[in-house]
Design an enzyme around this catalytic site. Structure first.
Site, PDB file in Angstrom:
ATOM      1  N   VAL B  13       0.247  -2.589 -19.608  1.00  0.00           N
ATOM      2  CA  VAL B  13       1.583  -2.686 -19.017  1.00  0.00           C
ATOM      3  C   VAL B  13       2.614  -3.074 -20.073  1.00  0.00           C
ATOM      4  O   VAL B  13       3.681  -2.459 -20.173  1.00  0.00           O
ATOM      5  CB  VAL B  13       1.595  -3.692 -17.842  1.00  0.00           C
ATOM      6  N   GLU B 128       8.982  -6.612  -8.698  1.00  0.00           N
ATOM      7  CA  GLU B 128       8.759  -5.316  -8.037  1.00  0.00           C
ATOM      8  C   GLU B 128       7.417  -4.705  -8.445  1.00  0.00           C
ATOM      9  O   GLU B 128       6.736  -4.066  -7.636  1.00  0.00           O
ATOM     10  CB  GLU B 128       9.896  -4.356  -8.399  1.00  0.00           C
ATOM     11  N   ILE B 135       6.282   2.384  -7.041  1.00  0.00           N
ATOM     12  CA  ILE B 135       6.976   2.586  -5.762  1.00  0.00           C
ATOM     13  C   ILE B 135       7.909   1.414  -5.480  1.00  0.00           C
ATOM     14  O   ILE B 135       7.456   0.270  -5.446  1.00  0.00           O
ATOM     15  CB  ILE B 135       5.981   2.692  -4.584  1.00  0.00           C
ATOM     16  N   ASP B 200      -7.718  -7.983  -4.213  1.00  0.00           N
ATOM     17  CA  ASP B 200      -6.491  -7.496  -4.834  1.00  0.00           C
ATOM     18  C   ASP B 200      -5.521  -6.969  -3.768  1.00  0.00           C
ATOM     19  O   ASP B 200      -4.334  -7.308  -3.773  1.00  0.00           O
ATOM     20  CB  ASP B 200      -6.833  -6.391  -5.841  1.00  0.00           C
ATOM     21  N   LYS B 204      -1.720  -8.493  -2.558  1.00  0.00           N
ATOM     22  CA  LYS B 204      -0.504  -7.689  -2.420  1.00  0.00           C
ATOM     23  C   LYS B 204       0.020  -7.750  -0.988  1.00  0.00           C
ATOM     24  O   LYS B 204       1.232  -7.802  -0.762  1.00  0.00           O
ATOM     25  CB  LYS B 204      -0.794  -6.250  -2.835  1.00  0.00           C
TER      26      LYS B 204
END
Lengths: 433, 433
Positions: B13, B128, B135, B200, B204
């Site tokens: 990332v 985000e 998305i 996970d 979220k």
């Protein structure tokens, strides 16, 4: 603390805005520290019965009651159309009022004028409801996805034509029959031209493409085809080919060269847009970093549209509280150019009626060969009274070449009519099957 | 004017963030009037080869180089996990730096602490990228859809399990085989527990549900089931029933009573979530005004995640320029309660292995009758070595009753095992078929 809002128009959308603003008054106060109160509503006819009971809201037929009221900080426009909406909005902006509008016609035709006026007067104009009803499209494009260069937008953004085509697909009805039903149910207007001829979708595409591609896209930059000429036979042939017919709005940016079209297209049944039926809308976007995204939801209706309008009002109130204008600057790159025929090569569908006698197919094939367009498949069908119907699927070919072959076919004596030429959407990428 | 950014972590990332920040530097300047420049990058090992060529960016192994650098106004955290990310972020906030993070583990576990610290120090935290990769989900929920009460969120938000289940569906592979392939391709980690056991996705869901329902949802509020026990047989039976198996994260708010679950579910093939395959994510939301919405896109990957991170950075820069903090207040209603078994009644799928002899089905049917659960269909299959496999679809039933019938079945001598109990998603509403 109360903030007074003025509402222009009290039809389907305006009534929803009144209802939803009331329902959310305390939540909005929690979120923004300000309590919205629609104090005045502009209508043409004070006597007409309303879809919503009016309490605080005072009806008026005189725009001055709203534009001249210094207590009103925000004006919500739900009249639609160009005038008097344009003049009223410009006057509201000049009076230092923020504006929230659901008016796609106005933003598509006069967006730059309105946005410049807002900037000059230090206020904001928000118009999330102008495209895609309840679906957040404009703010995600303007704010969340700004780290991308958007290369493609593609979607179903007109509910009326989508209802009609969904109906034709589900029942085998013809265009006229499906339109009549849509009119009876209130999904299509008495004069359906702006929807069925693709103009409404084109206006929305102009708004979206301007934001996505950082360009000033005008209605006349878009190649527009409607759906009046689509027949039950086309729908049936599409089905045989594993596809459905949808009115798509498509925009692409290839290194600053834009191509923009609205028109019916064949969409493979396993494509995500094939499943968007009835009054739903959906928009696919491709960003150079994000990849493919799709947003889907209700494209019209009183409360879905009010959801977007009141969402914008909340943003205005947040900014009022912070003492800033929140309008994210729209980039506009003057060097972007529109190529009228610059569409990416795709396959095309064509339906012809021809003389039903030997040698005709050879002449058609020769016309394709001369235009250097190769055929992927040919269906010869339904011979009656000396006529045959031929459905051709081409290989991938640039738009200009398809136009040339269609013109050549029209000049052949054995070809009575080229009924329909439609692009075929490529299959969606591996993630969606 | 340049703005200096500090980056914590330079893996997949982080490298994407460096690359995309460079690529968009001039566009961001056009949008915000500020030019972002990543000046320092915290890494553990200065010698390790990097996925991105470093130019302006100076590597350091000492967090103080970033946290103590007064020129750095924004800190981007891409380390992941709880520590040292939590401590570094809290110190950055205390030093008056805005923070952008992609860290779902941290936000799920310590979101309130981090957000309160940001508020106390007058800076923003944006996250985000923590859910749904590219998305836009968090900002639309926090900003665009605030005029709604959100009643339902439902989606596919873990790419690893979605890859594994898509693979099992496409090829008939078993769980172990599909997992091994996901690991070989880098879609699953060497220790896949956090993905395949549903944690996970639950993290979220905790983040999304907290925002959507205005509640403080903790991980332990969510009923979590993983996919290790799903077999090729379950996938094949689902297919026979016209469905596919997906790991769904589901949250509902019924007048302030919340139910939250993560687990495999049967999804009808004509449901929009059935078509979300591979590493794609999708989230359905239902608002009382907007109706049903779906957002779809890439849930992971270097550039898709960077798209969300850099989008947040741009928002921080806009606010820096305006001189405000832009963090929209998160509402939190302390009276919301979590009902551990409060799921809406749905149909359930059960697979049992039983003795293959007369009378067994009668005993099973009696157990269902005693629990007042009625069966919609029963498939009896694949008898071998004295065993039969029975697949039952119930009618709609509350969750507690299904648990009772499963317990009763387990106590029957003729029942060897209740392998799998999964909810069946209701068909999607008419707009999507």
């Amino acid at each position: 603390m109360d903030v007074c809002l003025g509402l222009l128009g009290c039809g389907t959308v305006g009534s929803g805005v009144i209802e939803l603003t009331r329902r959310r008054r305390e939540k909005i106060f929690e979120l923004t520290g300000l309590r919205p109160k629609i104090t005045k509503v502009l209508v043409r006819n004070l006597q007409k019965p309303r879809q919503v009971a009016l309490a605080d809201e005072r009806l008026t037929a005189d725009p001055e009651d709203i534009l001249g009221d210094a207590d009103i900080r925000v004006v919500i426009e739900t009249i639609g159309g160009i005038e008097p909406a344009r003049t009223l909005i410009l006057r509201a902006l000049a009076a230092g009022k923020h504006v929230v509008t659901a008016n796609k016609d106005l933003i598509a035709a006069h967006g730059p004028e309105i946005l410049e006026a807002a900037e000059r007067h230090g206020v904001d104009v928000w118009y999330e409801a102008a495209v895609g009803g309840a679906i957040p499209l404009i703010r995600p494009l303007k704010e969340c996805l700004t780290a991308n260069e958007i290369t493609d937008i593609k979607g179903i953004i007109n509910g009326t034509t989508n209802y009609i085509l969904s109906k034709m697909t589900a029942t085998g009805a013809g265009f006229a029959e499906a339109l009549a039903e849509a009119q009876a149910l209130g999904y299509a207007e008495a004069d359906p031209s702006s929807d069925v001829d693709g103009l409404d979708a084109a206006r929305k595409l102009a708004i979206l493409a301007s934001i996505a591609f950082h360009a000033k896209v005008r209605l006349e930059d878009i190649r527009v085809t409607g759906i009046r000429h689509i027949t039950a036979a086309d729908v049936a042939y599409a089905d045989e080919l594993g596809m459905v017919i949808k009115l798509l709005a498509v925009g692409a940016d290839r290194d600053g060269l834009l191509s923009l079209r609205v028109g019916p297209a064949l969409v493979p049944k396993d494509h995500p847009l094939a499943h968007v039926n009835g009054s739903y809308n959906a928009l696919l976007m491709r960003g150079d970093a994000a990849g493919d995204l799709m947003f889907f939801g209700r494209g019209a209706g009183s409360m879905p549209t009010a959801s977007a309008v009141v969402g914008d009002v909340i943003e205005v109130l947040r900014n009022l509280k912070l003492g800033v204008t929140g309008q994210a600057a729209l980039l506009c790159r003057p060097d972007k150019r529109v190529l009228p025929d610059g569409f990416d090569p795709v396959r095309y569908y064509m339906r012809l009626s021809v003389d039903d006698r030997p040698g005709v197919l050879a002449r058609i094939a020769a016309a394709f060969g001369d235009a250097e367009v190769s055929m992927e498949s040919v269906l010869q069908k339904r011979a009656y009274e000396g006529r045959a119907e031929i459905v051709i699927l081409t290989h991938e070919v640039p738009y200009g070449q398809v136009e040339r072959v269609a013109a050549a076919l029209r000049s052949l004596a054995a070809v009575h009519e080229v009924h329909c030429v439609m692009p075929v959407e490529p299959a969606a990428d591996g993630g969606v099957t």
